[in-house]
Structures are given as C-alpha cells and as structure tokens.
Design an enzyme around this catalytic site. Sequence first.
Site, mmCIF file in Angstrom:
data_model
loop_
_atom_site.group_PDB
_atom_site.id
_atom_site.type_symbol
_atom_site.label_atom_id
_atom_site.label_comp_id
_atom_site.label_asym_id
_atom_site.label_seq_id
_atom_site.Cartn_x
_atom_site.Cartn_y
_atom_site.Cartn_z
ATOM 1 N N GLN A 200 -0.717 2.231 -6.154
ATOM 2 C CA GLN A 200 -2.167 2.447 -6.062
ATOM 3 C C GLN A 200 -2.910 1.945 -7.294
ATOM 4 O OE1 GLN A 200 -3.122 6.455 -4.911
ATOM 5 N NE2 GLN A 200 -2.961 5.913 -2.754
ATOM 6 N N SER B 16 -8.560 -3.098 -3.563
ATOM 7 C CA SER B 16 -9.381 -1.890 -3.363
ATOM 8 C C SER B 16 -10.420 -1.762 -4.466
ATOM 9 C CB SER B 16 -8.501 -0.634 -3.341
ATOM 10 O OG SER B 16 -7.762 -0.614 -2.151
ATOM 11 N N TYR C 45 -3.619 -1.743 7.372
ATOM 12 C CA TYR C 45 -4.590 -2.769 7.759
ATOM 13 C C TYR C 45 -4.739 -2.786 9.279
ATOM 14 C CZ TYR C 45 -4.188 -4.777 3.067
ATOM 15 O OH TYR C 45 -4.218 -4.978 1.719
ATOM 16 N N ARG D 74 0.841 -1.210 0.000
ATOM 17 C CA ARG D 74 0.000 0.000 0.000
ATOM 18 C C ARG D 74 0.863 1.242 0.000
ATOM 19 N NH1 ARG D 74 -5.532 -1.652 2.936
ATOM 20 N NH2 ARG D 74 -6.329 -2.438 0.985
ATOM 21 N N ASP E 16 -3.777 -1.748 -7.246
ATOM 22 C CA ASP E 16 -4.497 -2.229 -6.067
ATOM 23 C C ASP E 16 -5.830 -2.882 -6.456
ATOM 24 O OD1 ASP E 16 -5.628 -2.660 -3.631
ATOM 25 O OD2 ASP E 16 -5.148 -0.684 -2.810
HETATM 26 P P1 NAD Z 1 -9.707 -4.437 5.105
HETATM 27 O O1 NAD Z 1 -10.550 -4.921 3.976
HETATM 28 O O2 NAD Z 1 -8.548 -5.253 5.511
HETATM 29 O O3 NAD Z 1 -10.655 -4.266 6.385
HETATM 30 C C1 NAD Z 1 -11.835 -3.495 6.323
HETATM 31 C C2 NAD Z 1 -11.934 -2.606 7.519
HETATM 32 O O4 NAD Z 1 -12.224 -3.386 8.671
HETATM 33 C C3 NAD Z 1 -10.670 -1.818 7.833
HETATM 34 O O5 NAD Z 1 -10.950 -0.455 7.799
HETATM 35 C C4 NAD Z 1 -10.304 -2.308 9.228
HETATM 36 O O6 NAD Z 1 -9.735 -1.273 10.029
HETATM 37 C C5 NAD Z 1 -11.636 -2.724 9.773
HETATM 38 N N1 NAD Z 1 -11.567 -3.636 10.937
HETATM 39 C C6 NAD Z 1 -10.769 -4.712 11.142
HETATM 40 N N2 NAD Z 1 -11.014 -5.256 12.339
HETATM 41 C C7 NAD Z 1 -12.007 -4.534 12.920
HETATM 42 C C8 NAD Z 1 -12.700 -4.614 14.146
HETATM 43 N N3 NAD Z 1 -12.424 -5.557 15.050
HETATM 44 N N4 NAD Z 1 -13.650 -3.694 14.388
HETATM 45 C C9 NAD Z 1 -13.939 -2.745 13.485
HETATM 46 N N5 NAD Z 1 -13.330 -2.600 12.313
HETATM 47 C C10 NAD Z 1 -12.362 -3.493 12.023
HETATM 48 O O7 NAD Z 1 -9.203 -2.967 4.856
HETATM 49 P P2 NAD Z 1 -9.139 -2.115 3.524
HETATM 50 O O8 NAD Z 1 -10.489 -1.760 3.097
HETATM 51 O O9 NAD Z 1 -8.352 -2.857 2.533
HETATM 52 O O10 NAD Z 1 -8.389 -0.783 3.955
HETATM 53 C C11 NAD Z 1 -7.764 -0.522 5.183
HETATM 54 C C12 NAD Z 1 -7.101 0.852 5.102
HETATM 55 O O11 NAD Z 1 -6.069 0.889 4.133
HETATM 56 C C13 NAD Z 1 -8.042 1.969 4.729
HETATM 57 O O12 NAD Z 1 -7.684 3.098 5.492
HETATM 58 C C14 NAD Z 1 -7.738 2.265 3.310
HETATM 59 O O13 NAD Z 1 -8.047 3.600 2.944
HETATM 60 C C15 NAD Z 1 -6.260 2.033 3.303
HETATM 61 N N6 NAD Z 1 -5.775 1.761 1.938
HETATM 62 C C16 NAD Z 1 -4.610 2.356 1.533
HETATM 63 C C17 NAD Z 1 -4.145 2.124 0.246
HETATM 64 C C18 NAD Z 1 -2.883 2.772 -0.238
HETATM 65 O O14 NAD Z 1 -2.293 3.530 0.472
HETATM 66 N N7 NAD Z 1 -2.430 2.458 -1.433
HETATM 67 C C19 NAD Z 1 -4.837 1.290 -0.605
HETATM 68 C C20 NAD Z 1 -6.027 0.690 -0.140
HETATM 69 C C21 NAD Z 1 -6.469 0.949 1.143
#
Ligand code: NAD
Length: 423
Positions: free
Chosen positions: A173, A179, A275, A168, A176
Amino acid sequence: MHSLPLWTISRENAGDLRWSSYIPGVSCTGAYRSHCLHDRIFIRERMALTIGVPKETAAGERRVAIVPEVVRKLVTQGFEVVVEAGAGEAAYFTDDAFREAGARIGTCSKALGADIVLKATPPLKPEIGKMKPGSLFLGLLDPLGMPALCLELANRSVTALSMELAPRISRAQKMDALSAMSSVAGYEAVLQAAAALPRFFPLLTTAAGTLKPANVLVLGAGVAGLQAIATARRLGARVSAYDIRDAAQEEVRSLGAKFVELVFETQQDADTGGYATALTAEKAAQQTALLVPHIAAADVVISTALVPGRPAPILVTDEALQAMKPGSVVVDLAAPGGGNCTATKPGKTVTSHDVRIFGPLDLPSKAPVDASAMYARTLFAVLTEFSDGEAFRPNFEDEIFKGMCVTHEGQVVHERIRTLLDT
Ligand code: NAD
C-alpha cells in the site's frame, strides 16, 4: 576504506567497477572501489549506491521524483543522491533545499548515469541511452500502454520496476503511486469543474434569495472517484456516483453520496486485483443508455472509469451531452486512456451541445508540491524494500518485486508485457 570484504585481485581488475554475484535465491548488485595496498593486494571497498533524479521534461509536468524530506531519509540509509540542477524548481523545491538535505546537484547526464534512476514520467529514448547498463530504473513507465519502451530498457540492460504494477496487497500500500496520484487528480478535477461551472456548488441562502446546490455525478468510484466525491461534498454540492463494481456502493454511501443503481445484468465485474474488467459491447451499450437520465440531471460530471490495459469505457455519449443543461461541465479523468466521453480530446477543452468537456492529462502537476512528496514517498518505500545504501537486491521470490519488474539482465521479464510485445 577499512570495510570488508577484502580480496586479492589482479592489478588489471583494479579501479572502480560494478560487482554482481548470485546468493541463493537472491542476486545482488553493488558498486565497489578497489584500493592498492601492496603490489598485488587490493582492498575493495563498498561504495554507496547513487540515486539520480533528472528534471522531468514532459510538457506541463511540474512534479519531481524526489523531495528534500526523502533525500534526507535516503542519505541516512547510506545512499548518495544526485539531483539535476533545477529539477525541483516547478514544484518549489530549490537546489539549495536539496543540498541542505544531503543531495549533490549535478547535470542531467550525472543523474541519468546513476546506479538507480528515479522519474515521475516514463523515460524518453535519449534518456535511456544515458543510463548505465546494470542500473535500475524506478518510476511510472506505462508498460501496458508503451511496451516498446520496456524493450528499449531491456536492450540497454537496465532493470526497470514499474510503479503502475505494484500489486494491490496490504504490504504494497505504501508503494501505491497510482493511488497517490489518483487522489490528487480526483481533488483537482473537482476544483477545475467548480471554477468552470457558471454557478455555485453549495446551497446558498442570501438576501438575494436561495440558490440550489449543484448536482455532481461521479462516474467510476475508485481512488480518484472517491476523492472527487469527498471534495465535491466539502464544496457543498449534491453528489451521486456510479461504479460497475458492487464493492463501490458502500464506499460511495459512506462518503455521504447517493449511489446510482443501474438495472442491467453485469458479468463478473472485478478482477482479483480490485480493478474492473471490461464489459461486452452489448452490456456497455445498455449501461450508456441507462446512464443518460442521470447525466442529464447533473451540472457536473467527473468521469474516472478505467480498465487497466484497455481503452477507457465510453459512459457519456453524444446523446447524454445533448441532454445536459447548457453550461454544464464534464471533467474526464480517463482522458489519458482515451476518455469516458465521446467528445473528449485528451489534453484539450472542447465544447459540445453547450457543455464544456475537459480532458486533462496533467492533474497531479496542478498540486506539484504534495504530488511530488506523495510520489517520492512511494518510491522510497520500494527502494528500501529491495535495497540499502550499499546494494540493490532483485528478489523474484517476492510477489511485489516480481509484479513490478518489467526488465532484468537484458530481458523483458514481465509476462504480460512480453505477450503485448509478441502480438
Ligand atoms: P481504476 O483507476 O482502474 O478505475 C476507476 C474506477 O472505474 C474503478 O472503481 C472501476 O471499477 C471503475 N470502472 C471501470 N469500468 C467501469 C464502467 N464501465 N462503468 C463504471 N465504472 C467503471 O481503479 P482504482 O481507482 O485504481 O481502484 C479500483 C479499486 O481498487 C478500488 O476499490 C480501490 O479502493 C481498490 N484499491 C485497492 C488497493 C489495495 O488494496 N492496495 C490500492 C488501490 C486501490
């Protein structure tokens, strides 16, 4: 034909063959065809790398790993593309559309026998058996969930890049795929909930009276959760959301939803990749208890909470389901990881305490046109980062390549997967 390099090689080595060499820091694989000029002089002409796209065979899978728009770009870059006949049918991309874009239509074996194989779902054992030793597999592999598959690929000497493991960082990006697919899933989950809910989403003022908006609670505000919030808001629902990561609060509020704050002390709640990390059993129990009144107030719960490489955390307990109004709906996007709700049955719809709980596994397939196009663009971004039409260049100095590469030259090279295989 006149392209170089030119070598003198023995007659025995002539014919179509693969070539690999080591250039300082970078090993490179390409395909060459030899042409006989005189008795002992051969010209070896670089052949275009072939990209094969087989039809997806998983039940209910409607995506295809390539779309005509991306075929056109790859052909311009010098690749040859072979698409299995009918591979795009379920996503409304016809063989003719692929042909017009410059692809050849071939058999499944031709597609799997290419230099580079693209897929939207992990390859099955018989598919791996049809891949060429020395070829590249690029796609969603679920290496943390199915490490044994990586061993199969290594045994076949296939270099495999897992789209799930793209780091990430901003340079990655555009690669990804997770996403991209999460966005589709978040959108589709809300539509599924809206169709299943026995009442409207928006506030409606009619001659027959005013109807209150539905309350939607989104659990987990990552990519899928944020898309679910935005979609539910567009449909006019009153939306609140909760996430374990502090950083999610601002994102939730910026979409016009209310952030649910639970008062309990959390440990470090995110890893360096953005994550979430898993809670201890004690903290998890506190969290589920505190969530009950918020879940009870919701007509719809969209749950998306995941922790990579771990079972999905339970957020919606039986007690919470019992507290919900009859007719309420839970769409559990975490179903592939076991589910966020105790009643979730992955791939099924169940009813518990008069609440319908959906455990969909195929949400990106519900919008196969856009999901395929988005996915194919992420594959294109990876391909063009590490290859051109003539050669694929593994580069373990590059953090993206190193992060994504699970097998190379007959070995499982990803540390995390190796550890999983050893345990
Ligand atoms: P994910 O699919 O792994 O998880 C979904 C969500 O579940 C996450 O936000 C996580 O914090 C939440 N979660 C996990 N355990 C939990 C709990 N016990 N209670 C409540 N919530 C819980 O995550 P994702 O959608 O792939 O993204 C996570 C983060 O990474 C986001 O902030 C996203 O914006 C970021 N992200 C960054 C990039 C990048 O920088 N290139 C790319 C994609 C996502």
